[in-house]
Design an enzyme around this catalytic site. Structure first.
Site, PDB file in Angstrom:
ATOM      1  N   GLU A  19     -34.927  -5.061  30.613  1.00 23.13           N
ATOM      2  CA  GLU A  19     -34.366  -3.740  30.317  1.00 23.13           C
ATOM      3  C   GLU A  19     -34.766  -2.696  31.349  1.00 23.13           C
ATOM      4  O   GLU A  19     -33.975  -1.825  31.723  1.00 23.13           O
ATOM      5  CB  GLU A  19     -34.793  -3.270  28.915  1.00 23.13           C
ATOM      6  N   HIS A  54     -34.710  -4.283  15.540  1.00 18.55           N
ATOM      7  CA  HIS A  54     -33.261  -4.182  15.658  1.00 18.55           C
ATOM      8  C   HIS A  54     -32.698  -3.023  14.851  1.00 18.55           C
ATOM      9  O   HIS A  54     -31.506  -2.783  14.883  1.00 18.55           O
ATOM     10  CB  HIS A  54     -32.585  -5.467  15.173  1.00 18.55           C
TER      11      HIS A  54
END
Lengths: 326, 360
Positions: A61, A130
């Protein structure tokens, strides 16, 4: 021409439109190329625009955002995807150290017209990391814009605006309502202003400020209290930062009461910021203390616990009654 | 030298000019004109003068925290001289000589260290990124610039710098991986000056060389004698040529030594011996190059003395210029966060201005 789309399809169409309109728009991230994203938001882009403009990257990321900085410096408009907002933390250094600061650091010499997209929020029975809503962390960073749509129409118009914006935008997509409903929206590109809130329902007794997936829960709560003669005004913030304070203040001056509803933890959040703004700008108009209905100051629970966490229409409705009765 | 033939695991240093100023590998000597050689030498002198003056201003309380470059002039000047005007320079924060070669005015450099953001506003056409204080995060930007060059079909190359400590950062590795996967035209240079503030090279990593980290990414890596201007130029030129030919990124470890402190706020006597510093002084990149130039009659002592004095005057006057007019305007603090100022910032600016006016 118009078409009926849900939010995730609207996001996809916005990307299609802008990649077609502007050759410098590049879309990449983990699984966004061949698979079209784990939520299918980027489906078809690689097929249509080729591997040069829509591609998969190694799993990192920080590098996805960091190379986006380099791409933007070198004349492209990268739209990168963080697969989930909870995966953006390895990129946090790039976002806070470089993405948000480059314009200021160089006194406008280098600007970063880039977009970081991330699905956010709970309610889809997902794994740890999440489900959280950490928009407050990003809204706290000077130089960054944080945008959250709540409908397909807004998702498309705001995403296109974000791509065309000369500043970096964190675009958070409420995945709980990705496929909840469809709207008729234009096939062509259109923009909605970043930094402008929308009054979803006009009312007179209390102002409810919310955004993202919570907008629909607030609307449900509003229906519940209407039978008791309470008519709430609902504001969808749409942009968390920079915030549309005027719309909030005007509404609170009219209703005299305010409730902020968000999924994120209660303390140190966007709700606290909004309550402060109301206290600073509309104190003498208040008939009750501005209050918050939020998630808890806990880690977002795994699926078996998540129904307790996200503010339910019932919790919101109860608070509305309490505030109006105060 | 063929970059690909070099094995970084062997730890040999690529070297052309020895410490006595003699050429030890004639076949590797780059063909540079006398004027070019004098320019390189003068830029190294300029770098050192800027450093020495900054340190003295700092001791006089006229300069803020400063990161010195003395000892690393060849790594910086030699590598940057291999770049073309349209190539991108992505520095860490100790690349003074490279900035000068790429056309960053001294005024910018001093302004930055003096605490004013205008220092990082590059003149038009100078493709140099600002200082990156977070370590190694700039390597990602270099990879991204290189990827964008490929997408745009441009033939420019990126040269990026990091220190030895930076090789421990995740961003260092992510950037090398991305650049390799996307064949980005990037030359990654590690200025191994042996210390990351106080942490020595051997406490930083167990790798035998830093250049060998390239092996994981299947890219060429080389250890270069960083105090040898010819070796630095030649190795970087080679890597740049590869990148420009579409052969992807390379990694250069410039083996050098920071003769001064990490910044003016640390004390290197705590973590290293004088004897070590003395040993490295023998390898001074400027002295070594000077010996060569004198022997070849490219340089005279008179020219050397005269140039040093001229540079000193120039550096002093530049510093005095920025010292006089370097305060940040109130508006400047607010003005550059967004393309246009959001209402909340406008309000904060106006409130502060009103406070200042009311206080008169």
């Amino acid at each position: 021409m118009s078409n009926k789309l849900n939010i995730v399809q609207a996001v996809n169409q916005a990307l299609m439109n802008e990649m077609e309109n502007d050759k410098t728009v590049i879309v990449y991230g983990e699984d966004v190329g061949l698979e079209g994203g784990v939520f299918r938001a980027t489906v078809g882009l690689q097929e249509k625009f080729g591997k040069e403009r829509a591609f998969d990257t190694p799993l990192a990321e920080s590098a996805i955002v960091g190379t986006g900085v380099g791409m933007a410096i070198n004349g492209l408009k990268p739209v990168v995807e963080m697969q989930f907002m909870g995966f953006s933390y390895p990129a946090f250094n790039q976002i806070i150290s470089h993405v948000s600061r480059m314009r200021n650091r160089t006194r406008g010499g280098i600007t970063l017209p880039m977009v970081i997209r991330a699905p956010y929020g709970g309610g889809i029975r997902a794994l740890e990391h999440h489900s959280e809503s950490t928009e407050a962390i990003y809204a706290h960073i000077p130089g960054l814009k944080v945008v959250i749509p709540s409908t397909p129409y807004d998702a498309k118009g705001l995403l296109i605006a974000a791509i065309r914006d000369p500043d970096p935008v964190l675009f958070l997509e409420p995945k709980r309502i990705y496929r909840a409903f469809k709207q008729d929206i234009p096939e062509e590109a259109y923009v909605l202003p970043i930094g402008k809130a929308k009054i979803v329902e006009e009312g007179k007794d209390v102002t409810i400020i919310t955004w993202g997936a919570m907008v629909r829960d607030v609307q449900k709560a509003s229906e519940m209290v209407k039978s008791k003669g309470i008519i709430p005004e609902i504001i969808d913030l749409r942009t968390i930062s920079p915030m549309d304070r005027d719309t909030i203040i005007e509404s609170v001056k009219k209703t005299g009461r305010a409730i902020v509803v968000h999924e994120a933890p209660k303390s140190f959040g966007v709700g606290a910021e909004i309550v402060s703004i109301i206290n600073e700008k509309a104190f003498l108009y208040l008939e009750a203390p501005p209050t918050r209905v939020t998630g808890f100051d806990t880690i977002f629970p795994l699926p078996r616990g998540e129904k307790h966490y996200i503010p339910s229409p019932e919790r919101i409705a109860k608070t509305i009654e309490d505030v109006v009765k105060f | 030298m063929r970059f690909e033939d070099y094995n970084p695991l062997e730890g040999k240093h690529y070297n052309i000019l020895d410490i006595n100023g003699e050429i030890i590998r004639e076949e590797e000597l780059p063909s540079l004109s006398d004027d070019e050689l004098l320019y390189l030498y003068k830029t190294m002198l300029y770098t050192r003068t800027i450093d020495e003056k900054a340190l003295s201003y700092q001791r006089q309380g006229r300069m803020l925290t400063y990161a010195p470059n003395t000892g690393q002039e060849a790594t910086q000047v030699g590598s940057a001289y291999a770049m073309e005007k349209d190539d991108w320079l992505v520095p860490s924060f100790r690349e003074l000589g490279a900035w000068l070669v790429k056309g960053v005015p001294l005024k910018n450099i001093y302004l930055y260290w003096y605490g004013n953001e205008w220092g990082s506003h590059m003149p038009e056409g100078v493709k140099v990124l600002p200082v990156s204080v977070p370590i190694a995060s700039q390597f990602q930007h270099a990879a991204g610039i290189g990827m964008a060059n490929n997408i745009k079909g441009e033939n420019n190359v990126v040269v990026a710098y990091v220190g030895d400590g930076g090789t421990s950062q995740g961003d260092f590795h992510e950037a090398l991986n991305f650049a390799a996967v996307f064949k980005a035209p990037v030359v990654f240079i590690i200025q191994n000056n042996q210390y990351a503030i106080s942490v020595s090279r051997k406490e930083q990593t167990t790798s035998k060389t830093l250049a060998q980290k390239s092996i994981s990414y299947d890219m060429p890596g080389i250890v270069v004698d960083g105090n040898d201007i010819f070796a630095m130029y030649s190795a970087t030129k080679n890597a740049i040529d590869r990148a420009r030919n579409g052969e992807g990124p390379s990694l250069i470890e410039a083996f050098t030594y920071r003769l001064g402190a990490h910044t003016t706020s640390d004390d290197p006597t705590i973590y290293r011996d004088d004897s070590e510093v003395e040993e490295w002084k023998e390898k001074d990149p400027i002295l070594r190059f000077k010996k060569y130039l004198l022997a070849k009659n490219i340089l005279t002592e008179e020219w050397d003395e005269k140039t040093k004095k001229e540079l000193e005057v120039e550096v002093m006057s530049t510093f005095e210029e920025i010292e006089d007019k370097s305060d940040t305007a109130i508006e400047d603090i607010f003005k550059y966060h967004y393309a246009s100022m959001p209402p909340v910032l406008e309000e904060q600016l106006n409130e502060y201005k009103a406070f200042l006016e009311g206080g008169k």
